[in-house]
Motif scaffolding. Structure first.
Motif, PDB file in Angstrom:
ATOM      1  N   LYS A   3       0.819  -1.211   0.000  1.00  0.00           N
ATOM      2  CA  LYS A   3       0.000   0.000   0.000  1.00  0.00           C
ATOM      3  C   LYS A   3       0.859   1.271   0.000  1.00  0.00           C
ATOM      4  N   PRO A   4       1.648   1.447  -1.061  1.00  0.00           N
ATOM      5  CA  PRO A   4       2.531   2.621  -1.100  1.00  0.00           C
ATOM      6  C   PRO A   4       1.729   3.923  -1.087  1.00  0.00           C
ATOM      7  N   GLN A   5       2.301   4.930  -0.451  1.00  0.00           N
ATOM      8  CA  GLN A   5       1.665   6.242  -0.361  1.00  0.00           C
ATOM      9  C   GLN A   5       2.216   7.213  -1.397  1.00  0.00           C
TER      10      GLN A   5
ATOM     11  N   PRO B 143      -2.072   7.577  -3.297  1.00  0.00           N
ATOM     12  CA  PRO B 143      -2.477   8.974  -3.080  1.00  0.00           C
ATOM     13  C   PRO B 143      -1.607   9.999  -3.798  1.00  0.00           C
ATOM     14  N   HIS B 144      -0.313   9.709  -3.934  1.00  0.00           N
ATOM     15  CA  HIS B 144       0.601  10.695  -4.502  1.00  0.00           C
ATOM     16  C   HIS B 144       1.477  10.036  -5.568  1.00  0.00           C
TER      17      HIS B 144
ATOM     18  N   ILE C 199      -2.072   8.514 -15.770  1.00  0.00           N
ATOM     19  CA  ILE C 199      -1.585   7.803 -14.593  1.00  0.00           C
ATOM     20  C   ILE C 199      -1.496   8.742 -13.395  1.00  0.00           C
ATOM     21  N   ILE C 200      -1.004   9.965 -13.632  1.00  0.00           N
ATOM     22  CA  ILE C 200      -0.806  10.907 -12.535  1.00  0.00           C
ATOM     23  C   ILE C 200      -2.118  11.510 -12.051  1.00  0.00           C
ATOM     24  N   ARG C 201      -2.964  11.921 -12.994  1.00  0.00           N
ATOM     25  CA  ARG C 201      -4.230  12.575 -12.640  1.00  0.00           C
ATOM     26  C   ARG C 201      -5.390  11.951 -13.426  1.00  0.00           C
ATOM     27  N   PRO C 202      -5.756  10.722 -13.088  1.00  0.00           N
ATOM     28  CA  PRO C 202      -6.862  10.084 -13.811  1.00  0.00           C
ATOM     29  C   PRO C 202      -8.176  10.834 -13.642  1.00  0.00           C
TER      30      PRO C 202
END
Length: 199
Positions: free
Chosen positions: A72-74, A103-104, A126-129
């Motif tokens: 669960k990387p943040q 999240p980031h 990918i960054i801002r779906p």
């Protein structure tokens, strides 16, 4: 399986600048960490991709993806992000799967993606779906669509200034220091001769 000429310096920089314990993943077969889980994990793109059964009887492997998702990387930092330009490639699909729900997500590259706006969309997605959910909407606005006897051609570019300013506004808090000419940095960083020397 992993290019240490690229990854090892990242390991050193993490310790030197942010004091974080890191680990470099290697091989295509995931394995548990030791007793101390690292705060920062450095991974090569290709070991994220599942392998297929080999002709010599070698088994398929799922790669590191299930293991990394379970952590669960943040934050995911995509280095050499210009490599994520083909939405159909296994590499892009693997990075997309890794970043889903994180999240980031940050993308870093020193190589501008200048050929076609269509090549920028996978990374933006990918960054801002939430802001770039649909390639078709993006393509009709920025890729100068052209219908051919074989289908739609999105290899062109249109509304480039709008695209530049739009992206700048999404990635700069409150649209600070943005004009039609681009982004003016809030803080000017002056490099010394030592900073600019190749390692």
């Amino acid at each position: 399986d992993i290019d240490y000429s690229v990854s090892a310096p990242l390991h050193r920089e993490a310790v030197m600048h942010i004091g974080m314990r890191s680990d470099i993943l290697e091989s295509r077969q995931a394995a548990p960490f030791g007793p101390h889980r690292p705060q920062l994990i450095i991974v090569n793109y290709d070991i994220l991709i599942p392998t297929k059964p080999r002709k010599d009887g070698g088994k398929a492997t799922p790669g590191w993806m299930p293991f990394l998702k379970a952590l669960k990387p943040q934050l995911v930092i995509i280095d050499e992000a210009h490599l994520i330009s083909n939405p159909r490639s296994a590499r892009t699909q693997a990075v997309k799967a890794l970043c889903r729900g994180v999240p980031h997500v940050l993308a870093l590259t020193g190589t501008p993606i200048t050929n076609r706006p269509a090549e920028l969309w996978p990374l933006l997605h990918i960054i801002r779906p939430d802001q770039y959910p649909s390639f078709w909407k993006f393509a009709f606005q920025f890729c100068k669509p052209r219908r051919t006897p074989w289908g739609w051609d999105f290899s062109g570019a249109s509304n480039k200034s709008t695209l530049k300013v739009t992206i700048a506004k999404w990635y700069t808090p409150n649209g600070i220091s943005i004009s039609d000419e681009g982004i003016k940095p809030d803080v000017e960083v002056k490099l010394t001769d030592d900073d600019t020397k190749a390692n």
